[in-house]
Design an enzyme around this catalytic site. Structure first.
Site, PDB file in Angstrom:
ATOM      1  N   GLY A   7      42.237  44.270  49.632  1.00  0.00           N
ATOM      2  CA  GLY A   7      42.783  44.741  50.531  1.00  0.00           C
ATOM      3  C   GLY A   7      41.949  45.070  51.700  1.00  0.00           C
ATOM      4  O   GLY A   7      40.742  44.324  51.682  1.00  0.00           O
ATOM      5  N   SER A   8      42.161  45.911  52.470  1.00  0.00           N
ATOM      6  CA  SER A   8      41.153  46.227  53.539  1.00  0.00           C
ATOM      7  C   SER A   8      40.105  47.003  53.303  1.00  0.00           C
ATOM      8  O   SER A   8      40.065  47.631  52.322  1.00  0.00           O
ATOM      9  CB  SER A   8      42.279  46.797  54.736  1.00  0.00           C
ATOM     10  OG  SER A   8      42.471  48.393  54.301  1.00  0.00           O
ATOM     11  N   GLY A  27      39.696  50.021  50.513  1.00  0.00           N
ATOM     12  CA  GLY A  27      38.743  49.725  49.692  1.00  0.00           C
ATOM     13  C   GLY A  27      37.714  50.748  49.418  1.00  0.00           C
ATOM     14  O   GLY A  27      37.432  51.182  48.281  1.00  0.00           O
ATOM     15  N   GLU A  64      37.766  43.174  46.864  1.00  0.00           N
ATOM     16  CA  GLU A  64      37.797  41.929  47.483  1.00  0.00           C
ATOM     17  C   GLU A  64      38.482  42.279  48.676  1.00  0.00           C
ATOM     18  O   GLU A  64      39.690  42.630  48.823  1.00  0.00           O
ATOM     19  CB  GLU A  64      38.465  40.799  46.808  1.00  0.00           C
ATOM     20  CG  GLU A  64      38.133  40.480  45.476  1.00  0.00           C
ATOM     21  CD  GLU A  64      39.103  39.302  44.876  1.00  0.00           C
ATOM     22  OE1 GLU A  64      39.019  38.265  45.587  1.00  0.00           O
ATOM     23  OE2 GLU A  64      39.419  39.654  43.764  1.00  0.00           O
ATOM     24  N   CYS A 107      42.456  36.228  54.335  1.00  0.00           N
ATOM     25  CA  CYS A 107      41.161  36.981  54.200  1.00  0.00           C
ATOM     26  C   CYS A 107      40.098  36.215  54.815  1.00  0.00           C
ATOM     27  O   CYS A 107      39.417  36.630  55.544  1.00  0.00           O
ATOM     28  CB  CYS A 107      41.055  37.514  53.034  1.00  0.00           C
ATOM     29  SG  CYS A 107      40.808  36.497  51.663  1.00  0.00           S
TER      30      CYS A 107
END
Ligand code: NAD
Length: 479
Positions: free
Chosen positions: A225-226, A230, A247, A281
């Site tokens: 995610g963002s 994170g 990630e 991403c």
């Protein structure tokens, strides 16, 4: 009245621990809710994680059983492929061809890690020249929390649960509240081939994810995610000292060198930025071009942006769907408005498309100030700034100037020269003359703020294991 549209989809009322008001799921092509998912309460996690823990005791013992089950899981995903792809397009927005490709990659990931399950138990002898018998093998961790975003709900979920399950762990999987349906369907398809409670899908609004990441029964939190979420996940997992794999976001630069053949690479470059409506991403999110080629590159990309077919993912011929959700659409529109106000020019697009749904015209920006947020931040939408440079050093410095470091690429006719420039990019993966191509066997890890830990290939499996060492004197080892 919103309705679910697949027979596979369980009714919210059958799910334990859900709130009275379910989660509406919006079709981004219309902006209307078309289905519901359970809004499970965080308190439901205690019982689910307890069951997951009990299932782990058997699941961790035999890698051959796990390989067989994961192969059967891949077959089951393929058999349900049409239903999964249709539901994915409906809730995520991507064209049907991309949804089918995502389902295929989900099955491929399961098959790949089915073959690696045996590695988890392999014993390695450590020889350091001393008269000691020392050996190491992998041990599973326990229940793993897997949390994924809305851009690739199925394939990112499989990237987490396939290695975790192959390693002998059990998994609690939480999709984004924007895209819970295909994941729920995937979960119910997989319950036909996996033992009970080995994979559990939970859906709901926050603080469901926050509670999952701080739950004492979770031994590994694997999150995609963002960057801001994170950081919150890492802090929450610290409470139980669960390990974390993160990630996170990217702001990948593509650096075009002065010997690039613009017409030859233009299609590839365009799709590296606009596939899945730019919601990737590791999409190309900034392009750096030698000043003398700038106009050519802007024109080549703008031509493609204005001619590509934008529409509902279920409509035949659609190549670009809508942005997935209203907040993301508002963010993309805001970044573009801000750049235009700062002096940028839209060579294509630059605005929302009229009509219903979350459609934004594919946008190529030129004359963008280098410190504009559309350059320095991750836009995650169908918008691409193209910036001129004078020297290669200047381009490399600009490419490395953000806090993120997921991927990057260098494009040119002399590929050795391009590869030498790629060595200077501060990122996890650098491509030459293409971007965002991944093989199942390679590691995937971001530099800087783009991640912690490694996914993909055997590294993905090892990230779900802890080493267990047996150490004894050599002579006693022989008796
Ligand atoms: P997000 O961080 O808002 O949400 C990701 C997931 O976390 C969702 O399931 C969300 O419900 C959940 N969540 C939200 N708050 C939480 C909390 N406090 N604790 C635990 N979970 C929480 O990201 P998004 O908007 O869904 O996805 C877009 C982002 O994901 C982009 O930044 C993109 O670059 C990134 N991404 C990274 C990769 C990668 O592999 N590096 C892949 C895809 C997407």
């Amino acid at each position: 009245m919103p309705t679910t549209h697949t027979e596979h989809e369980p009714e919210p009322a059958r799910v334990p621990g859900h709130r009275a008001a379910p989660l509406p799921v919006v079709d981004p092509a219309t902006g209307e809710a078309f289905a519901e998912a359970p809004d499970q309460q965080p308190d439901a996690l205690d019982a689910l994680i307890d069951r997951s823990h009990r299932a782990w005791r058997d699941w961790r013992t035999d890698p051959a059983v796990r390989s067989t089950a994961l192969r059967a899981a891949a077959d089951a995903v393929e058999s349900a492929g049409d239903d999964l792809a249709r539901l994915l397009t409906r809730e995520q927005g991507k064209p049907q061809t991309e949804s089918h490709a995502e389902v295929a990659r989900t099955a491929a990931r399961l098959r790949y890690f089915a073959e690696l399950a045996q590695l988890a138990h392999r014993t390695r002898r450590i020889d350091d020249g001393r008269p000691v018998h020392s050996e190491v093998r992998g041990r599973s961790l326990g229940p793993v929390a897997a949390i994924v975003p809305w851009n690739f709900p199925l394939q990112l979920a499989a990237a987490k649960f396939a290695p975790a399950l192959a390693a002998g762990n059990t998994v609690i999987l939480k999709p984004s509240p924007h895209t819970p349906l295909a994941t729920r369907l995937l979960g119910s398809v997989l319950t036909t081939v996996l033992p009970p409670d080995v994979l559990t899908v939970v859906t709901g609004r926050e603080p469901l994810g926050a509670r999952l990441t701080s739950h004492p029964g979770i031994r590994h939190v694997t999150f995609t995610g963002s960057v801001p979420t994170g950081r919150a996940v890492a802090a929450a997992a610290a409470a139980s000292l669960a390990r974390v794999t993160l990630e996170l976001g990217g702001n990948d630069a593509a650096v075009l060198l002065d010997d690039v053949d613009v017409e030859r690479i233009a299609d590839r470059l365009f799709w590296a930025a606009f596939r899945n409506c730019g919601q990737v991403c590791m999409a190309v999110k900034r392009v750096y071009v030698p000043a003398r080629l700038h106009t050519d590159v802007v024109e080549a990309l703008a031509e493609r942006a204005t001619s590509v077919t934008v529409g509902p993912g279920l409509a035949p011929g659609t190549r670009l769907g809508p942005v997935n959700n209203a907040p993301q659409l508002a963010r993309v529109a805001h970044l573009v408005r801000q750049a235009l106000a700062d002096g940028a020019r839209a060579a294509a697009g630059g605005h929302r498309l009229t009509g219903s749904g979350y459609f934004f015209a594919p946008t190529i920006l030129t004359d963008v100030p280098p410190d504009s947020p559309v350059v320095t931040e991750e836009q995650f939408g169908p918008v691409l700034p193209v910036l001129p440079y004078r020297t290669t050093d200047e381009a490399v410095d600009a490419a490395n100037s953000t806090g993120m470091g997921l991927g990057g690429s260098v494009w040119g006719t002399d590929t050795d020269r391009a590869a030498a420039v790629a060595e200077r990019l501060e990122c996890g993966t650098a491509w030459i003359n293409h971007h965002a191509e991944l093989s199942l066997a390679q590691p995937f890890a971001g530099a800087k703020d783009s991640g912690v830990g490694v996914a993909g290939g055997p590294w993905g499996l090892y990230g779900n294991l802890r080493p267990f060492v047996v150490h004894r004197p050599q002579e006693e080892a022989r008796t």
